[in-house]
Design an enzyme around this catalytic site. Structure first.
Site, PDB file in Angstrom:
ATOM      1  N   SER A 148      32.404 -59.414 -72.666  1.00 22.54           N
ATOM      2  CA  SER A 148      32.504 -59.089 -74.091  1.00 22.54           C
ATOM      3  C   SER A 148      31.231 -59.376 -74.881  1.00 22.54           C
ATOM      4  O   SER A 148      31.149 -59.028 -76.052  1.00 22.54           O
ATOM      5  CB  SER A 148      33.689 -59.838 -74.720  1.00 22.54           C
ATOM      6  OG  SER A 148      33.464 -61.227 -74.696  1.00 22.54           O
ATOM      7  N   LYS A 193      38.739 -64.544 -82.064  1.00 21.86           N
ATOM      8  CA  LYS A 193      37.302 -64.363 -82.312  1.00 21.86           C
ATOM      9  C   LYS A 193      37.021 -64.140 -83.798  1.00 21.86           C
ATOM     10  O   LYS A 193      36.088 -64.721 -84.366  1.00 21.86           O
ATOM     11  CB  LYS A 193      36.779 -63.182 -81.491  1.00 21.86           C
ATOM     12  CG  LYS A 193      36.752 -63.436 -79.988  1.00 21.86           C
ATOM     13  CD  LYS A 193      36.309 -62.197 -79.221  1.00 21.86           C
ATOM     14  CE  LYS A 193      36.266 -62.457 -77.722  1.00 21.86           C
ATOM     15  NZ  LYS A 193      35.852 -61.274 -76.946  1.00 21.86           N
TER      16      LYS A 193
END
Length: 805
Positions: free
Chosen positions: A708, A751
């Site tokens: 990611s 996140k």
């Protein structure tokens, strides 16, 4: 070698130590030597052509090779043959010649001593002959009871004219304990030795007579063909001789009453098996090992609550009430649980309750501390059923679930049956905790048992090895919990329906602390709201600076820490009246801050990009740094990165190279190094050929992996190679492909919450995540932060890099 007792003794000779055998002079015996001391003694005797003394070790001293651990007398003899064996041992044939006694220790490693022969004091020949006659008579009598004296040995004893040899023959055949054998061996007075032997043989005769008498008494009472029954009756008779009480009818009657009370609630095979074991126990002596094992079995099986089934039916209203009362937020998980029990209630109302369990098993999946077990507890309370928690973390032995066979020492039922006994219900709520951490070993695969337990088509006839009959688990409500769904075997995943529980937002943690944790901890610590108050600012500070987790376990601990200090202050009268905990005085109750999210930089920089990462305790801002050094176009990657993340960095580098080659990224030519021997005009591509890149992810002690950070690393590389600053208040997450596409990632909610805490104003996320997951993002995060969907690396760089004037 001939040993003359009149010559050469006493003398120094080597000593071999024997752990198992007690030797006598007339024997020719094979000895197997393996230890260093004995082998050295053997070599010394062979090289010096001397006799050797073989002595036994004292009781409980096997392996001893010093004078303290051995007897001071043994057999003097010679080595007839020596044969080395493949396993490193040496086999020797030892011929015993005479008895010897150690007068003085003269050396160790190997043992050596001054040895003299044992001299026998003989009585008159008439007395000797008379004692020998008595000894032979008693030996013949003893030989009628046991097999210690075979015919050949009896013949030798009868024909031998040497009294000492007769004593040695009888002693060797009796299989004496070492202490007794040694006392007979060193007795120099022949008359005393004969008398001791006669007394010992007489005692053996009496013991064998008593044993035979007991056998005869028992034999007259039972069927000769029933061997098993004979052995048990024999044991009874022995206990009767010892005065033991064999009555146990009351205990057996109690077992029968319990079984009869449960009969109509249990299956026929279970009833027959238990009744059979009670009848078997009635024929056993209470002190036998089998009786104790069987008694333990009956104690277990008669505690199984066959007759107790909770009558409360599924009620969606009750379930909803308890879920909302016990848990803040978790709207989606609560909704899915309500749907699950609505189906059960509907099936029960329409009379098809037997099909209720034919659906998937619920599995609550999420990080630690987010309420997985707590949700199961609320379900149990709503249904008025007991809750049984079975911890599966690290479980490797299949017998822990299925039970141990009764042949094993310490055998007991499996954890499922133990859970039913503990709950005193046949239909409790069973939580299979940490099902993702089940192991496997040579003792079997517990996953296979779990498949049977969770399969509605099979679990109505689950067979526990210990019980030895089938038991119905179909009425149990099974709920599994897991942290990482990917670690659950595919076959087991297929049995379950997953309900995801994600991390709590700071606002959710605040509400949970205010509505649940603080009141619960006040009660636990014996305090009242009038004793202490914790301000909103203090709670928010505890959440942000003193805990870092997905759930609220550490938050509960920090509140407990504060309340303990408050309780102490009240008792020591340091504070009068109500104690207020505020952001200003919080340090008085808690130690220094443990966690602090580093805020975003306040100025734009070249080669510094904010990435976003997911951890087991929530999200985090991952700052990626890049520098360029004049070199040959290589790239170094540091920060304890995993293979996937390293590959992402290589892909990002290749993507940026293509963008430069295609002139989608403009390279300021002054930054391209010039060499004296340049023969061609500098091109933009020379920037990545003439520089080495170093990519670093800080906090190098923490392992990192995953794809990611792909677009983050690509942005850092593009920034450093084009000498372009990156916006300081922007963060990003997304996997990059070799063609520059941006792929979706996981953990988006955590996140973005971390980015929000760090003061990030803009977040770049993959388009698919934007379309699919944005609905799960807390409203306060979406209100304070601009979230942009990106499809390609071009979109990323357009939004992240500061446009040059």
């Amino acid at each position: 070698m001939q040993i003359n007792e009149n010559k050469g003794f006493p003398t120094e000779i080597p000593i071999i130590v024997e752990d198992e055998l007690f030797l006598y002079p007339f024997m020719i015996t094979p000895l197997f030597l393996s230890d260093e001391e004995n082998l050295k003694a053997l070599e010394l005797a062979i090289q010096g052509e001397t006799p050797i003394l073989v002595v036994p070790t004292k009781p409980q001293q096997d392996g001893a090779r010093d004078f303290d651990g051995i007897y001071d007398a043994g057999v003097i003899g010679t080595i007839m043959r020596r044969v080395p064996l493949p396993d490193g041992r040496v086999k020797v044939l030892f011929q015993g010649i005479d008895k010897g006694k150690i007068l003085k220790q003269s050396g160790i490693n190997p043992l050596r001593g001054i040895v003299d022969m044992l001299h026998v004091k003989r009585p008159s020949q008439v007395k000797t002959d008379a004692l020998i006659v008595v000894l032979r008579e008693k030996v013949r009598e003893l030989s009628q009871f046991n097999h210690f004296f075979p015919p050949d040995l009896l013949k030798t004893i009868e024909e031998s004219a040497e009294a000492v040899r007769v004593c040695d023959l009888v002693s060797s055949a009796l299989r004496l304990k070492k202490q007794i054998a040694y006392s007979f061996f060193v007795e120099e007075n022949l008359e005393q030795r004969l008398l001791k032997l006669i007394d010992y043989v007489i005692e053996e005769i009496e013991a064998n007579k008593l044993q035979k008498e007991i056998k005869n008494k028992v034999h007259s009472k039972i069927d000769k063909t029933n061997k098993e029954y004979f052995l048990k009756e024999q044991l009874k008779q022995i206990q009767a001789e010892l005065g033991a009480d064999t009555s146990r009818e009351e205990e057996l009657e109690e077992y029968r009453k319990k079984l009869d009370a449960k009969k109509k609630f249990m299956a026929e095979d279970a009833y027959k098996e238990i009744k059979k074991q009670i009848d078997k126990l009635s024929r056993m002596h209470p002190d036998s090992a089998d009786a104790n094992t069987l008694q333990s079995y009956l104690d277990w099986v008669l505690e199984i609550p066959f007759e107790n089934v909770a009558k409360k039916k599924s009620s969606i209203a009750e379930v909803s009430k308890h879920l909302n009362a016990d848990h803040y937020s978790l709207e989606k998980p609560k909704e899915r649980i309500e749907e699950y029990f609505a189906l059960r209630e509907l099936l029960e109302l329409r009379g098809v309750g037997e099909k209720v369990n034919n659906g998937a098993i619920l599995c609550f999946a999420g990080p630690p501390g987010v309420g997985k077990t707590s949700l199961a507890n609320s379900i149990a309370k709503a249904l008025k059923r007991e809750l049984v928690r079975i911890a599966l973390g690290g479980l490797e032995d299949v017998n822990e679930l299925r039970g141990h066979r009764r042949t094993y020492i310490g055998a007991m039922p499996g954890r499922i049956v133990q859970g039913l006994i503990e709950a005193k219900q046949m239909n409790p709520v069973v939580v299979l905790d940490e099902i993702d951490k089940v192991g496997r070993s040579y003792r079997g695969d517990p996953t296979a048992v779990l498949l049977e337990i969770l399969d509605p088509e099979q679990n109505n006839k689950f067979r526990d090895y210990y019980l030895n009959f089938n038991i119905d688990l179909s009425k149990i409500i099974f709920i599994a919990t897991a942290n990482d769904v990917s670690m659950i075997p595919a076959a087991l995943r297929d049995r379950m329906e997953f309900i995801e529980l994600s991390s709590y937002t700071p606002q959710e943690k605040f509400e949970i602390a205010k509505k649940y944790l603080l009141p619960q901890e006040l009660k636990k610590h014996g305090l009242k709201p009038s004793d202490v108050s914790i301000s909103k600012e203090a709670l928010e500070l505890i959440i942000s600076d003193y805990t870092r987790e997905s759930g609220v376990r550490n938050l509960r601990r920090r509140i407990a820490d504060i309340l303990r200090k408050v309780a102490k202050n009240i008792l020591t009268k340091k504070n009068e009246g109500k104690i207020s905990v505020t952001a200003k005085n919080l340090k008085e109750f808690l130690e220094k801050k443990v966690y602090e999210i580093e805020p975003a930089d306040k100025k734009d920089q070249i080669g510094l990009v904010n990435g976003l990462a997911w951890t087991s305790v929530g999200g985090d801002v991952l700052r990626i740094e890049a520098i360029r050094i004049q070199g040959k176009g290589s790239m170094q990657i540091t920060g304890q990165l995993g293979d996937v993340m390293k590959e992402s960095a290589q892909i990002a580098f290749s993507v940026v190279k293509v963008l430069i080659d295609n002139k989608k990224l403009k390279v300021p030519m002054p930054i391209v190094p010039k060499f004296d021997d340049d023969k061609h005009k500098l091109e933009a591509s020379d920037v990545y050929r003439r520089y080495d890149l170093h990519l670093h992810v800080p906090e190098g002690a923490v392992p990192k992996d995953g794809p990611s950070a792909g677009i983050t690393m690509a942005t850092a590389i593009a920034s450093i190679l084009t000498d372009t600053k990156v916006k300081h208040d922007i963060a990003m997450t997304g996997e990059i492909t070799l063609t520059g596409r941006v792929l979706p990632i996981g953990g988006l909610k955590e996140k973005l919450i971390a980015a929000h805490k760090a003061g990030i104003k803009t977040a770049l996320i993959p388009r698919k995540n934007y379309d699919r997951d944005l609905v799960d993002i807390p409203a306060e995060v979406k209100a304070d932060m601009k979230i942009i969907a990106v499809d390609t690396i071009d979109d990323v760089l357009k939004n992240a890099l500061v446009a040059k004037k």
